[in-house]
Structures are given as C-alpha cells and as structure tokens.
Design a protein around this motif. Sequence first.
Motif, PDB file in Angstrom:
ATOM      1  N   ALA A  19      29.176  31.214  54.197  1.00  0.00           N
ATOM      2  CA  ALA A  19      30.258  30.606  54.976  1.00  0.00           C
ATOM      3  C   ALA A  19      31.033  31.725  55.635  1.00  0.00           C
ATOM      4  CB  ALA A  19      31.184  29.783  54.085  1.00  0.00           C
ATOM      5  N   LEU A  20      31.745  31.389  56.698  1.00  0.00           N
ATOM      6  CA  LEU A  20      32.592  32.366  57.363  1.00  0.00           C
ATOM      7  C   LEU A  20      33.901  31.720  57.734  1.00  0.00           C
ATOM      8  CD1 LEU A  20      31.613  32.804  61.066  1.00  0.00           C
ATOM      9  CD2 LEU A  20      30.313  31.300  59.596  1.00  0.00           C
ATOM     10  N   ARG A  21      34.910  32.566  57.901  1.00  0.00           N
ATOM     11  CA  ARG A  21      36.223  32.064  58.250  1.00  0.00           C
ATOM     12  C   ARG A  21      36.882  33.060  59.183  1.00  0.00           C
ATOM     13  NH1 ARG A  21      39.072  28.630  55.281  1.00  0.00           N
ATOM     14  NH2 ARG A  21      37.062  27.614  55.238  1.00  0.00           N
TER      15      ARG A  21
ATOM     16  N   PHE B  69      33.228  31.077  43.143  1.00  0.00           N
ATOM     17  CA  PHE B  69      32.821  31.116  44.547  1.00  0.00           C
ATOM     18  C   PHE B  69      33.145  29.803  45.234  1.00  0.00           C
ATOM     19  CE2 PHE B  69      29.688  30.352  47.911  1.00  0.00           C
ATOM     20  CZ  PHE B  69      29.840  31.499  48.666  1.00  0.00           C
ATOM     21  N   SER B  70      33.612  29.926  46.474  1.00  0.00           N
ATOM     22  CA  SER B  70      33.741  28.766  47.343  1.00  0.00           C
ATOM     23  C   SER B  70      33.468  29.191  48.778  1.00  0.00           C
ATOM     24  CB  SER B  70      35.133  28.143  47.259  1.00  0.00           C
ATOM     25  OG  SER B  70      35.225  27.043  48.163  1.00  0.00           O
ATOM     26  N   SER B  71      32.645  28.408  49.442  1.00  0.00           N
ATOM     27  CA  SER B  71      32.385  28.625  50.861  1.00  0.00           C
ATOM     28  C   SER B  71      33.167  27.645  51.728  1.00  0.00           C
ATOM     29  CB  SER B  71      30.883  28.467  51.145  1.00  0.00           C
ATOM     30  OG  SER B  71      30.435  27.179  50.756  1.00  0.00           O
ATOM     31  N   GLY B  72      34.125  26.961  51.116  1.00  0.00           N
ATOM     32  CA  GLY B  72      34.946  26.007  51.864  1.00  0.00           C
ATOM     33  C   GLY B  72      35.585  25.003  50.936  1.00  0.00           C
TER      34      GLY B  72
ATOM     35  N   LEU C  56      37.852  30.165  51.649  1.00  0.00           N
ATOM     36  CA  LEU C  56      36.807  31.033  51.114  1.00  0.00           C
ATOM     37  C   LEU C  56      37.336  31.742  49.875  1.00  0.00           C
ATOM     38  CD1 LEU C  56      35.385  32.688  54.364  1.00  0.00           C
ATOM     39  CD2 LEU C  56      34.798  30.486  53.325  1.00  0.00           C
ATOM     40  N   MET C  57      36.484  31.855  48.848  1.00  0.00           N
ATOM     41  CA  MET C  57      36.933  32.446  47.593  1.00  0.00           C
ATOM     42  C   MET C  57      35.776  33.142  46.898  1.00  0.00           C
ATOM     43  SD  MET C  57      38.817  30.568  44.340  1.00  0.00           S
ATOM     44  CE  MET C  57      37.376  29.709  43.688  1.00  0.00           C
ATOM     45  N   ILE C  58      36.023  34.349  46.414  1.00  0.00           N
ATOM     46  CA  ILE C  58      35.103  35.025  45.503  1.00  0.00           C
ATOM     47  C   ILE C  58      35.916  35.543  44.329  1.00  0.00           C
ATOM     48  CG2 ILE C  58      33.521  35.693  47.355  1.00  0.00           C
ATOM     49  CD1 ILE C  58      34.529  38.595  46.956  1.00  0.00           C
ATOM     50  N   GLY C  59      35.256  35.798  43.208  1.00  0.00           N
ATOM     51  CA  GLY C  59      35.958  36.337  42.054  1.00  0.00           C
ATOM     52  C   GLY C  59      35.025  36.469  40.880  1.00  0.00           C
ATOM     53  N   CYS C  60      35.549  37.020  39.780  1.00  0.00           N
ATOM     54  CA  CYS C  60      34.688  37.240  38.618  1.00  0.00           C
ATOM     55  C   CYS C  60      35.521  37.421  37.359  1.00  0.00           C
ATOM     56  CB  CYS C  60      33.791  38.455  38.829  1.00  0.00           C
ATOM     57  SG  CYS C  60      34.668  40.025  38.952  1.00  0.00           S
ATOM     58  N   SER C  61      34.822  37.328  36.228  1.00  0.00           N
ATOM     59  CA  SER C  61      35.432  37.641  34.939  1.00  0.00           C
ATOM     60  C   SER C  61      35.561  39.154  34.789  1.00  0.00           C
ATOM     61  CB  SER C  61      34.583  37.066  33.806  1.00  0.00           C
ATOM     62  OG  SER C  61      33.256  37.577  33.840  1.00  0.00           O
ATOM     63  N   THR C  62      36.416  39.571  33.865  1.00  0.00           N
ATOM     64  CA  THR C  62      36.769  40.979  33.758  1.00  0.00           C
ATOM     65  C   THR C  62      36.765  41.434  32.303  1.00  0.00           C
ATOM     66  OG1 THR C  62      39.152  40.768  33.368  1.00  0.00           O
ATOM     67  CG2 THR C  62      38.397  40.507  35.645  1.00  0.00           C
ATOM     68  N   SER C  63      37.020  42.726  32.131  1.00  0.00           N
ATOM     69  CA  SER C  63      37.345  43.284  30.817  1.00  0.00           C
ATOM     70  C   SER C  63      38.811  43.693  30.787  1.00  0.00           C
ATOM     71  CB  SER C  63      36.432  44.473  30.507  1.00  0.00           C
ATOM     72  OG  SER C  63      35.094  44.055  30.329  1.00  0.00           O
ATOM     73  N   GLY C  64      39.628  42.977  31.539  1.00  0.00           N
ATOM     74  CA  GLY C  64      41.053  43.244  31.672  1.00  0.00           C
ATOM     75  C   GLY C  64      41.435  43.392  33.124  1.00  0.00           C
TER      76      GLY C  64
END
Length: 402
Positions: free
Chosen positions: A4-6, A185-188, A75-83
């Motif tokens: 997706a693009l924005r 994740f989200s493409s919209g 639009l959204m990206i992200g991830c789990s962490t170690s802090g």
Amino acid sequence: MVRALRAPREGAIMSERWFGVGRSMLADPAEAGAQACREALGDRRATLLIVFASLEHSTPEMAAAVHAAAGGDVLMIGCSTSGEFTTDGRGAGVVVNALGGDGFAAAVRAVPHDSMDLYAAGETVALAIDDVDAEHRVLLMLGDGRSGDQQEVVRGAYSVSGAQVPLIGGCAGDNVTQTGTFHFFSSGTEVQVLPNAVLGAALGSPTPFGIGMAHGWHRVGEPMVVTRSEGGKIYELDGEPALDVYLRRTGGAADLAADPNTFLQFASVRPLGLARRNSEDVRIIFEADPAERSISGLADTPEGAMVWFMEGEPESVIGAAATAARAAVDAVEGAEPIGLLVFDCCVRPLALGNDRIDLATERLRDEMKPIPFSGFYTNGEIVRQGGAKGMHHLTVAALAVS
C-alpha cells in the motif's frame, strides 16, 4: 505480500511536517495502544504509524486499538521488542511514532515468515521504494532476527534499492526469551499481527533523512583468520578449534561452555569484530558446542574473513546511542530534524546493566533536546549505506527525519 502507499490527497490542506511520539505503560494492551497513539497524534492526521510494543503488549487488540485511534485508515508497521525507550525513559509498554504533514509520502509491504525465503522477502519489502516519488527516500525495515540469517533480508533489499536509498531498521525482539516475535501491519483498513515476519516502509520527503551508527567497541589483540565456518557457526580460527581459541584469548574457564547460560553471559560482552572493506561489523558470540569445539554468532562469518576480539570501555559503550543519534542529526545536511528513531541491540542492556543503560538513555535525551525520539532493543540492527553488509549487532542505528 501486502502493499500500500500513502501520499498527500489531492486538494488536501497541507501543513508543516511533524513527528510525534506517544508512550503508555498501562497494563491493558488495547488501552495502552490507544493512549500512546492519541499522544503521538495530537489531533493530527498521520501518513504513517510506527509501533514498538513489549512482548506482553504485542496482541491483536493492541494493534487494532492503535489503528482505530488514528482513524482506522492509516498505514502502519511495528513489532515486538526487548524493551522500548523515549525521552521519558525506558520500560515495557507501547510506543507509537506518527509522522505526517506536507511532503511526506509512504508505502508499506509485509511478508509473512513462511511465504518465501529471506532474500526474496528483502526484495519484496524494498519494492515499496518504487511507490514513493520524492527527492529524498529511505527504506525502514523491521525483520525478525530468529528466522535464519537476516543478512539475507538486507542483501535482498539492497539488490532492489541500490546504493542511492539507505536501509535502516532493526529486527523484532522477544524480551530475550527466544520464544518468537510479532509484527503489526496495516495497508489501510485491515490490521494484521504476523509472527516472525519482515516489514518494510518506504518514506519520502522533500528534505533529507539522516543515518547514524555507533557501537563503542574497539579491537584488542592480534587479528585471526576464519579458517572453517558455516553460516554463523565458526569451527576454526587460525586452523585451531574456534572454542579453544576463544576461551584462551578471552580468559574463559575451560568448562565455561558446559553451561549455555553462563557462556552466553560471558560471551555477550566479548564479541568478535569482522573486517569489511571500509568498516567493521560486530559479531555477538552467543553459543558454544563443547563436543565439536565450535562457537556460534548471530550472523554469517565467512571463511577467509579477518576477525579480532573486541572490548568496550564503559564510557564509549554508554555513549554509543548518543553518538549514533548525533551522527544521524548531523547528516540531514542543515535541515531541521523533527524526530528520531533509534534501534539499539538487546544485548547492550545485559552488557551495561540497569544503571548504565539508563545513563545511556539519559545521554541520548540530553544530546537530542528538544528533538523527540523513540527506539527499541532489537535482535539485530540494520544500516546499509554502502560499505558494511548492513546487518549489525551490539550496535546502535539511528534515523533522523527532517
């Protein structure tokens, strides 16, 4: 693969570019996500959300709440962490980064863990670059760190991006439990939570992005040649069993490798340096096999490579995050930086201890005032601007946005 693009909508009222950071330590993942997102947005419309969350907060409910708080079509990206860490300090919760305003453009891609090989995953997420038409571009990557050699992801992305578009990012964390990571994740309109995935976001701006990197470690002793290895496993150094050389040169006890946890604690702060054409990479040694006398790192250490042992002076290692951030800000070529993303190795808190890693965050905050920033502790750091291959460990990588 999802794409997706924005970009700014035709006829939309433009505003100055902005970068917001929100953080919540609420116990309920959904409530924490919504609170952090509202704080990051401040009633503004985002071009892209970037989410960092503790393993406990990495739930579908959290991801959906963040997305909904931003209007449900972003639009959204992200991830789990170690802090995670921000200007308010470090801890375990949800951090939302939001950017928007005049001239920002973004495109995103997601590759599920089991859909293709790692090199192809890198190629796929890098194709997001083709959807962004801007004077300055960068590819933000969030890998896994547990799905084999993530250098292959970087290699695949670089085959598409070339030398003109820098690569920056980190691999998702799992609180150093080795149990698995999650990506958001989200493409919209649809929101996905993907285990052990690879994500990419291409960012475009009329003003520059800045990249910085530092680790604070230095060479000690004579260099060695890797005479036998396979992937991240090193069997021989200078023709001798690698474990024997490692223990002798580091002063480790002969029976150290018999206890995996004890060996990990010892070896995590005694890495190897790997020679590159114009630089060096740091290789964490995390495992040993007493029977075959081998040692293992988190990334490929090829046969014939020149390596050496490395040590870190407390002051230089503590200051690495601030050094990387300053280098990123200085690299925006005189433009005004509006925000910073920082990717710090999950082993550095183990190496420094709680007091010193808190001091590292304080120095980062003092160096960046008044620029907002956030970051997370990763299972590997990504920086590719030519020279080094792009996958790093025990390193801090920073992206400045202007």
